[in-house]
Write an enzyme that holds these catalytic residues in place. Sequence first.
Site, PDB file in Angstrom:
ATOM      1  N   GLU A   1       0.838  -1.199   0.000  1.00 49.74           N
ATOM      2  CA  GLU A   1       0.000   0.000   0.000  1.00 49.74           C
ATOM      3  C   GLU A   1       0.872   1.248   0.000  1.00 49.74           C
ATOM      4  O   GLU A   1       2.089   1.159   0.152  1.00 49.74           O
ATOM      5  CB  GLU A   1      -0.936  -0.010   1.215  1.00 49.74           C
TER       6      GLU A   1
ATOM      7  N   LYS B   1      -5.778  10.427   0.489  1.00 50.10           N
ATOM      8  CA  LYS B   1      -5.796   9.062   1.005  1.00 50.10           C
ATOM      9  C   LYS B   1      -6.991   8.411   0.328  1.00 50.10           C
ATOM     10  O   LYS B   1      -8.112   8.900   0.465  1.00 50.10           O
ATOM     11  CB  LYS B   1      -6.013   9.174   2.529  1.00 50.10           C
TER      12      LYS B   1
ATOM     13  N   VAL C   1      -5.437   0.172   2.803  1.00 53.78           N
ATOM     14  CA  VAL C   1      -5.541  -1.287   2.743  1.00 53.78           C
ATOM     15  C   VAL C   1      -6.706  -1.701   1.846  1.00 53.78           C
ATOM     16  O   VAL C   1      -6.562  -2.583   0.991  1.00 53.78           O
ATOM     17  CB  VAL C   1      -5.693  -1.880   4.158  1.00 53.78           C
TER      18      VAL C   1
ATOM     19  N   LYS D   1      -3.932  -1.532  13.853  1.00 50.34           N
ATOM     20  CA  LYS D   1      -3.238  -0.439  14.540  1.00 50.34           C
ATOM     21  C   LYS D   1      -3.752  -0.363  15.984  1.00 50.34           C
ATOM     22  O   LYS D   1      -4.956  -0.411  16.220  1.00 50.34           O
ATOM     23  CB  LYS D   1      -3.476   0.866  13.783  1.00 50.34           C
TER      24      LYS D   1
END
Lengths: 307, 307, 307
Positions: free
Chosen positions: C26, C87, C107, C160
């Site tokens: 990514e 993004k 992702v 995360k």
Amino acid sequence: MNASLLHPTEEVKAAIADGAPLVALESTIITHGMPYPANLEMARKVEAVIRAHGAVPATTAVVEGRIRVGLADREIETLAQAKDAVKASSRDLAASIVQGRSAGTTVSATMRIAALAGIDIFATGGVGGVHRGAEATFDISADLTELGQTATTVVCAGVKSILDIPKTLEFLETQRVPVIAYGSDDFPAFYTRSSGCKADHRLDTPEEIARAMRLHRELGSGTGILVANPIPEAAALDPAFIDGTIAEAVAEATVRGIGRKELTPFLLARINELSNGASLQANIALVLNNADLAARIAVAFARLKRE
Amino acid sequence: MNASLLHPTEEVKAAIADGAPLVALESTIITHGMPYPANLEMARKVEAVIRAHGAVPATTAVVEGRIRVGLADREIETLAQAKDAVKASSRDLAASIVQGRSAGTTVSATMRIAALAGIDIFATGGVGGVHRGAEATFDISADLTELGQTATTVVCAGVKSILDIPKTLEFLETQRVPVIAYGSDDFPAFYTRSSGCKADHRLDTPEEIARAMRLHRELGSGTGILVANPIPEAAALDPAFIDGTIAEAVAEATVRGIGRKELTPFLLARINELSNGASLQANIALVLNNADLAARIAVAFARLKRE
Amino acid sequence: MNASLLHPTEEVKAAIADGAPLVALESTIITHGMPYPANLEMARKVEAVIRAHGAVPATTAVVEGRIRVGLADREIETLAQAKDAVKASSRDLAASIVQGRSAGTTVSATMRIAALAGIDIFATGGVGGVHRGAEATFDISADLTELGQTATTVVCAGVKSILDIPKTLEFLETQRVPVIAYGSDDFPAFYTRSSGCKADHRLDTPEEIARAMRLHRELGSGTGILVANPIPEAAALDPAFIDGTIAEAVAEATVRGIGRKELTPFLLARINELSNGASLQANIALVLNNADLAARIAVAFARLKRE
Ligand SMILES: [Mn+2]
Ligand SMILES: [Mn+2]
Ligand SMILES: [Mn+2]
């Protein structure tokens, strides 16, 4: 059928090839849902009920790393006494095969296997759902998402009443899963004939359900159908009694910190103890009742497909 | 097109065969969203707006157990006066057909029918969403999941403002649905031009939206696209006034225990009463505005497909 | 591969045509996840680690409105210094292309692009998940739904740890996504080797994971697989220290009203400052470790496919 992935019995293979009616059956009810030998007796009776209608039962399980579609009687016996069988949802199947495990297949795994094998109807006791307290835990069964993604018809007596039934019905609606009550205006509550919630649709014959199955498939949403079949009147438990028993078992699980995969088997076992076996008797009665209805739908659906 | 499942008009059938631009239209707005005769006038004007751009309107509905794609004027009139029409989401279609019912099709049902018929664009007022209080009730419209699963572009004026808009935008993000505001940086709030939330993307021409549709389809995620088209300035209501009115109607529904399928029709009717008809006028204006944009996108998309 | 949609390098195109092992990567980790020049060094090292195993790295990004599969070194450098890159999740790709933007792919976007390109394995640091407080905000990453809908295997060090890990595991279960810990009984927590939650499955070799991938694909659920690879012991942070730092950064984001797309980049940057760069060093170490494992799985999977 992918011959390296699915291992059907000769009987099941022939029935699929002939377009004969089949009913898939799950096996966590054998490995994790009922004590031995009640589980074995139940599994045999369910198959007999299905055969009595001229349909072929296909109990699915993972046996030593192989997905079985249909089991020989001695294999059912082995599974009913297995101490090391795990519980496999559809997402657990691949790892279970790699690890060479034996596993009872949940509703989600059985739907997936049935879809792969070309079996359209599947009978169980109750499907998984939204757990009580899920607004805080996010504990929602993969069975509901499998119903939203896999085009198998599941005949049950509602969701297990240890769950939050109104939230489960909302989740099924969001997942676009048709919920059809058989011969009732109400959505049943597993051990009792009504959850207090209305069902979205009521159909009164296996033929109507078979027609709805065909139409729903043609509509292409890709979802399964949940057929909710109330427990027979004579076998139903007293609502106040069973609600109290469930509340007691749920409270105990909370105190003891039991959650996730262990929760449902714990609750079913504890409710059985607290009810002196009454819940187990009701559970067996409703499973037989669902197998009976599923077999009649399978016969009607096979006829429709031939037309 | 599956001829036993879908029953298009000759005009719609010919337009699809020719690759001509079409715009699908839902019908719960006729059966459950507006009172008679405002609903009938609205339905006729919407079709006229679409035709004015050279596109073919296809109002969908279930009429006596048949899925209609496009309706004759007298059929729209019958539907507009029907007292017994139900509200059918995509999951209700099969049972409604088996039962021989008439039904207004919701956003989810209309998306599904449009996808089956090969119609790429669909205009409505507002889509369903996450209901206020859904963190406790789990009441989330199947429209959002249909947008996550069916590749139809839906042109709306945002989600109905009786809903929780920030949660609805989060849910659409989780479902991977592109949300594109037309000619605005803000996501609109149905009766008003801004919800206070930014839109993820802004595109300013029907041609750009048509290109995004083609690209998104090629990307293969399988989701639809939500095009949010703010209500025309002149028709927009005062935010403080309409927010107060909605809050009053929501509180009343809570007190009276109105929920699930009955909730949205109740709220729309009550808000119309409380606003002395201002909300109905705004609703009609925004639907016509959406039909106009959808027709222009349909024309641009049909041109792209021909290239 | 759709040649007008995807723009692979010659190396990637040849590797796909030859059935050679590839690992997708990514690029939001480059554009939004690490400061310059650490991001550039990391991106180069990750590619080198993959090549060392005989696999081909394919860093994906949107460059001036074109989806790139594989980037030349100078393109990685440009991306690492870009101030205007957005993004892009899978739902943002179409609009980004229409707008001619440059974007780091998340992702979800990278999974989608990999699936379209025919790349089966993808390495990242940590996937998105259920945000802390999501029971009230509904803020749940589209990465989880993409895992539920797109059949790519994602190798990560867990989600995360700024997220709610138990809720994320429940959500993945509901989405039917297999979660496999590599060489560990525990699900890791990004900067540390254990989250305190058990993983559903443990596999100890790339070959076993490759076999599970093949079986899972044959089972047809359509979901991806999450392979959770704990950070190397030597690089792991002290749990008490990092948990405190994360809590401080989360509290700061709440006070400053930072949410949605801005939240994750803000938290990662703030945690890096508060930890005097220790979190960045750990992040780089775990990404390299994941690339290493992903390359070995890719090699094993390419071998399986050839058999
Ligand atoms: Mn669970
Ligand atoms: Mn609802
Ligand atoms: Mn988010």
